[in-house]
Design an enzyme around this catalytic site. Structure first.
Site, PDB file in Angstrom:
ATOM      1  CG  HIS A   1     -19.178 -29.684  -8.281  1.00  0.00           C
ATOM      2  ND1 HIS A   1     -19.701 -29.271  -6.807  1.00  0.00           N
ATOM      3  CD2 HIS A   1     -19.048 -31.021  -8.549  1.00  0.00           C
ATOM      4  CE1 HIS A   1     -19.663 -30.478  -6.528  1.00  0.00           C
ATOM      5  NE2 HIS A   1     -19.376 -31.499  -7.157  1.00  0.00           N
TER       6      HIS A   1
ATOM      7  CE1 TYR B   1      16.492   0.367  -5.417  1.00  0.00           C
ATOM      8  CE2 TYR B   1      17.460  -1.752  -5.519  1.00  0.00           C
ATOM      9  CZ  TYR B   1      17.599  -0.347  -5.606  1.00  0.00           C
ATOM     10  OH  TYR B   1      18.760   0.376  -5.385  1.00  0.00           O
ATOM     11  N   GLY B   2      10.444  -1.745  -5.202  1.00  0.00           N
ATOM     12  CA  GLY B   2       9.210  -2.534  -5.184  1.00  0.00           C
ATOM     13  C   GLY B   2       8.267  -2.168  -4.101  1.00  0.00           C
ATOM     14  N   GLY B   3       8.664  -1.495  -3.119  1.00  0.00           N
ATOM     15  CA  GLY B   3       8.223  -0.919  -1.861  1.00  0.00           C
ATOM     16  C   GLY B   3       7.676  -1.956  -0.756  1.00  0.00           C
TER      17      GLY B   3
HETATM   18  C1  LIG Z   1       3.162  -7.122   7.019  1.00  0.00           C
HETATM   19  C2  LIG Z   1       2.083  -6.546   6.204  1.00  0.00           C
HETATM   20  C3  LIG Z   1       1.417  -7.326   5.310  1.00  0.00           C
HETATM   21  C4  LIG Z   1       0.660  -6.621   4.352  1.00  0.00           C
HETATM   22  N1  LIG Z   1      -0.271  -7.408   3.650  1.00  0.00           N
HETATM   23  C5  LIG Z   1      -1.089  -6.871   2.669  1.00  0.00           C
HETATM   24  C6  LIG Z   1      -1.809  -7.604   1.839  1.00  0.00           C
HETATM   25  O1  LIG Z   1      -2.059  -9.099   2.064  1.00  0.00           O
HETATM   26  N2  LIG Z   1      -2.467  -7.077   0.980  1.00  0.00           N
HETATM   27  C7  LIG Z   1      -2.444  -5.707   0.672  1.00  0.00           C
HETATM   28  O2  LIG Z   1      -3.203  -5.159  -0.261  1.00  0.00           O
HETATM   29  N3  LIG Z   1      -2.074  -4.922   1.441  1.00  0.00           N
HETATM   30  C8  LIG Z   1      -1.058  -5.640   2.436  1.00  0.00           C
HETATM   31  N4  LIG Z   1      -0.212  -4.641   3.232  1.00  0.00           N
HETATM   32  C9  LIG Z   1      -0.273  -3.223   3.163  1.00  0.00           C
HETATM   33  C10 LIG Z   1       0.589  -2.955   1.906  1.00  0.00           C
HETATM   34  O3  LIG Z   1       1.765  -3.453   2.097  1.00  0.00           O
HETATM   35  C11 LIG Z   1       0.678  -1.253   1.849  1.00  0.00           C
HETATM   36  O4  LIG Z   1      -0.834  -0.868   1.589  1.00  0.00           O
HETATM   37  C12 LIG Z   1       1.085  -1.003   0.566  1.00  0.00           C
HETATM   38  O5  LIG Z   1       2.687  -1.491   0.292  1.00  0.00           O
HETATM   39  C13 LIG Z   1       1.501   0.572   0.418  1.00  0.00           C
HETATM   40  O6  LIG Z   1       2.051   0.873  -1.006  1.00  0.00           O
HETATM   41  P1  LIG Z   1       2.499   2.320  -1.045  1.00  0.00           P
HETATM   42  O7  LIG Z   1       2.330   2.616  -2.798  1.00  0.00           O
HETATM   43  O8  LIG Z   1       1.667   3.398  -0.330  1.00  0.00           O
HETATM   44  O9  LIG Z   1       4.016   2.515  -0.814  1.00  0.00           O
HETATM   45  P2  LIG Z   1       5.092   1.502  -0.343  1.00  0.00           P
HETATM   46  O10 LIG Z   1       5.074   0.266  -1.040  1.00  0.00           O
HETATM   47  O11 LIG Z   1       4.942   1.360   1.530  1.00  0.00           O
HETATM   48  O12 LIG Z   1       6.461   2.319  -0.890  1.00  0.00           O
HETATM   49  C14 LIG Z   1       7.098   3.434  -0.291  1.00  0.00           C
HETATM   50  C15 LIG Z   1       8.484   3.390  -0.522  1.00  0.00           C
HETATM   51  O13 LIG Z   1       8.944   4.864  -0.373  1.00  0.00           O
HETATM   52  C16 LIG Z   1      10.326   4.614   0.267  1.00  0.00           C
HETATM   53  N5  LIG Z   1      10.597   5.996   0.691  1.00  0.00           N
HETATM   54  C17 LIG Z   1       9.962   6.339   2.035  1.00  0.00           C
HETATM   55  N6  LIG Z   1      10.502   7.774   2.140  1.00  0.00           N
HETATM   56  C18 LIG Z   1      11.480   7.969   1.442  1.00  0.00           C
HETATM   57  C19 LIG Z   1      12.158   9.151   1.062  1.00  0.00           C
HETATM   58  N7  LIG Z   1      12.003  10.338   1.762  1.00  0.00           N
HETATM   59  N8  LIG Z   1      12.793   9.055  -0.236  1.00  0.00           N
HETATM   60  C20 LIG Z   1      13.124   8.126  -0.889  1.00  0.00           C
HETATM   61  N9  LIG Z   1      12.178   6.781  -0.660  1.00  0.00           N
HETATM   62  C21 LIG Z   1      11.388   6.916   0.348  1.00  0.00           C
HETATM   63  C22 LIG Z   1      10.193   3.228   1.161  1.00  0.00           C
HETATM   64  O14 LIG Z   1      11.371   2.932   1.314  1.00  0.00           O
HETATM   65  C23 LIG Z   1       9.359   2.571   0.388  1.00  0.00           C
HETATM   66  O15 LIG Z   1      10.089   1.442  -0.399  1.00  0.00           O
HETATM   67  C24 LIG Z   1       0.477  -5.178   4.263  1.00  0.00           C
HETATM   68  C25 LIG Z   1       1.324  -4.419   5.039  1.00  0.00           C
HETATM   69  C26 LIG Z   1       2.203  -4.990   5.928  1.00  0.00           C
HETATM   70  C27 LIG Z   1       3.139  -4.386   6.684  1.00  0.00           C
END
Ligand SMILES: Cc1cc2nc3c(=O)[nH]c(=O)nc-3n(C[C@H](O)[C@H](O)[C@H](O)COP(=O)(O)OP(=O)(O)OC[C@H]3O[C@@H](n4cnc5c(N)ncnc54)[C@H](O)[C@@H]3O)c2cc1C
Ligand SMILES: NC(=O)c1ccc[n+]([C@@H]2O[C@H](COP(=O)([O-])OP(=O)(O)OC[C@H]3O[C@@H](n4cnc5c(N)ncnc54)[C@H](O)[C@@H]3O)[C@@H](O)[C@H]2O)c1
Length: 445
Positions: free
Chosen positions: A430, A39-41
């Site tokens: 500063h 939840y929250g991705g």
């Molecule tokens: C280690 C790491 C560090 C990072 N650090 C940064 C940072 O510092 N700053 C930054 O801006 N970005 C960072 N990122 C990138 C960032 O996390 C992603 O760009 C962002 O979370 C993508 O969000 P989104 O909205 O595309 O989807 P997501 O947040 O990826 O959400 C997608 C969701 O869909 C769900 N899902 C997938 N398929 C299905 C399905 N068929 N049915 C139901 N649910 C499904 C998944 O479980 C997931 O919860 C980082 C990434 C990683 C891996």
């Protein structure tokens, strides 16, 4: 069949924000997330938040304590994210995997649930997943991890090999080295961060090497195998010589690709490009106009704030004037959270020259900044690229402590098309890192 005004597939940044917005406007929304740990991705559970929690603690806590603190934080934020949507009368959160049945119908399935929902509009926000490179033994060698798996280990791998010197490779090499791991980064390319100017890449490499990180550029990792609990990495170095390195863990950081695998997009008629990214127009509509895609799944820059801005674009298209698009969202800055942080916006010197701009350059070492010395972080380099004809800032690189905050100021100045003198003469508080921008933009040559 339950009918909704909108179905969100994936609990990403864009969809969760849009779900709350649509609910506020009286729409009935289904949010479908496949895992109760997500939840929250990605950002909250496996990406930005856990990695930055570990990075920030690297100079304060031991590794095991840091992992414990990180888990507490992530669990709290995950629950908060769930509750925020679940408590809304107009939103139903389903913990189930979603698959298209048609362009309006989605099959949702988990151990107890097996039903089809109907949506007038649908939003794909399923994010990305790690690339698994084609290396012998990769699927059946123990202690080979994705970034999400590595961050769950409660014991520090004493020796860590990292495959890939991109964002994750850099952040994790700096972080694990500071916790005390002996880190070796294997990178296909001939140097770090190939999008950056060579002077910047060299400075980053120098600082990371001073933290104990070793690099194997132009290397090719050929196989993994276990020797007891250890992993033996077989690789060819830049000269083609064979080597074997024994480590306690391997991190795969070789990029991420769109997560569309379970979606059966063809059943909805939604098209993807050759790399598997969902194809969208500038308003984020797919080729099926009532189906949109947001965030990593549509390709391009993979950042949480892009997914958030995708929400703004969709909101404007649905409820506003449709003026905000992927084409006009302005200069997009980014930060790589190594120590010190590396941040960039706009063009590099090389890119500006290639685009035939008439340019001036400003440069200064981080050691010249009073606050950098106060906080004992004198490493790094600052650089700006100015258009000599318009006097506007074309690009800026800040490799210094707190640059993740400073870069947003420069991005705003660029979006507002301010002449560089506006930054040079701005009154900063500063002693701050931001006041260094006065000095940087006084050095324009
Ligand atoms: C280690 C790491 C560090 C990072 N650090 C940064 C940072 O510092 N700053 C930054 O801006 N970005 C960072 N990122 C990138 C960032 O996390 C992603 O760009 C962002 O979370 C993508 O969000 P989104 O909205 O595309 O989807 P997501 O947040 O990826 O959400 C997608 C969701 O869909 C769900 N899902 C997938 N398929 C299905 C399905 N068929 N049915 C139901 N649910 C499904 C998944 O479980 C997931 O919860 C980082 C990434 C990683 C891996
Ligand atoms: N601070 C941040 O905003 C942040 C932090 C971490 C991740 N992220 C996001 O996560 C995404 C994924 O990060 P990433 O580091 O996995 O990808 P990346 O695309 O940034 O880097 C992958 C690197 O791996 C190298 N590579 C690929 N296959 C290889 C192989 N077999 N052997 C050796 N090297 C190989 C590539 O040359 C490249 O340098 C990024 O695109 C980024 O947007 C953002």
């Amino acid at each position: 069949m339950k009918k909704y005004d909108a179905i969100m597939i994936g609990f990403g940044k864009g969809s969760k924000t849009l779900a709350a917005e649509m609910a506020k406007r009286g729409k009935h929304v289904a949010m479908i997330e496949k895992s109760n740990q997500m939840y929250g991705g990605t950002c909250i559970n496996e990406g930005c938040i856990p990695s930055k929690s570990l990075i920030i603690q690297a100079d304060k806590n031991g590794y095991t304590k840091a992992v414990e603190n990180k888990e507490i934080l992530v669990t709290k934020l995950r629950k908060k994210n769930f509750d925020k949507l679940d408590q809304l009368e107009n939103v139903d959160v389903y913990t189930a995997t979603a698959q298209f049945v048609s362009d309006h119908e989605v099959h949702i399935k988990n151990e107890e649930l097996d039903e089809v929902l109907y949506g007038d509009m649908l939003f794909i926000n399923t994010g990305s997943e790690p690339n698994i490179p084609n290396i012998k033994g990769i699927h059946d060698t123990k202690h080979v991890y994705t970034s999400a798996e590595l961050m769950k280990l409660t014991e520090l791998p004493k020796r860590l090999a990292i495959i890939g010197g991109g964002y994750i490779g850099l952040e994790f090499s700096s972080m694990y080295a500071r916790y005390g791991s002996k880190v070796t980064v294997f990178e296909h390319g001939e140097r770090l961060v190939k999008r950056e100017d060579k002077d910047i890449a060299d400075e980053i490499q120098k600082v990371l090497e001073s933290q104990g990180v070793a690099f194997e550029f132009l290397s090719s990792v050929e196989a993994f195998e276990n020797d007891g609990e250890q992993v033996v990495v077989s690789y060819k170095d830049a000269s083609g010589n064979n080597h074997r390195l024994t480590v306690d863990g391997v991190l795969l950081a070789a990029g991420r690709h769109a997560n569309t695998k379970a979606l059966a997009l063809d059943q909805a008629g939604v098209k993807v490009d050759a790399r598997g990214n969902v194809i969208v127009n500038e308003h984020l509509q797919t080729n099926v106009p009532h189906i949109y895609a947001m965030g990593d799944v549509k390709g391009g820059l993979q950042f949480t704030y892009i997914s958030l801005d995708d929400y703004r674009i969709v909101k404007d298209h649905l409820f506003g004037e449709g003026k905000r698009t992927t084409e006009n969202r302005g200069n997009i800055a980014y930060s790589v959270f190594i120590s010190p942080t590396f941040s960039r916006v706009g063009l590099s010197e090389q890119e500006a020259l290639k685009a035939a701009h008439n340019i001036k350059i400003a440069k200064m070492p981080a050691a010249a900044i009073p606050r950098a010395n106060v906080i004992s972080q004198p490493n790094g380099l600052l650089k700006a690229v100015i258009d000599a004809d318009t006097e506007q800032v074309l690009g800026c690189v800040l490799f210094c402590a707190e640059s993740e905050e400073m870069i947003n100021f420069v991005a705003l100045a660029m979006d507002q098309k301010l002449p560089y003198q506006a930054i040079r003469d701005h009154i900063f508080t500063h002693p701050t890192m931001s006041e260094a921008l006065n000095d940087l933009f006084s050095n324009v040559q």
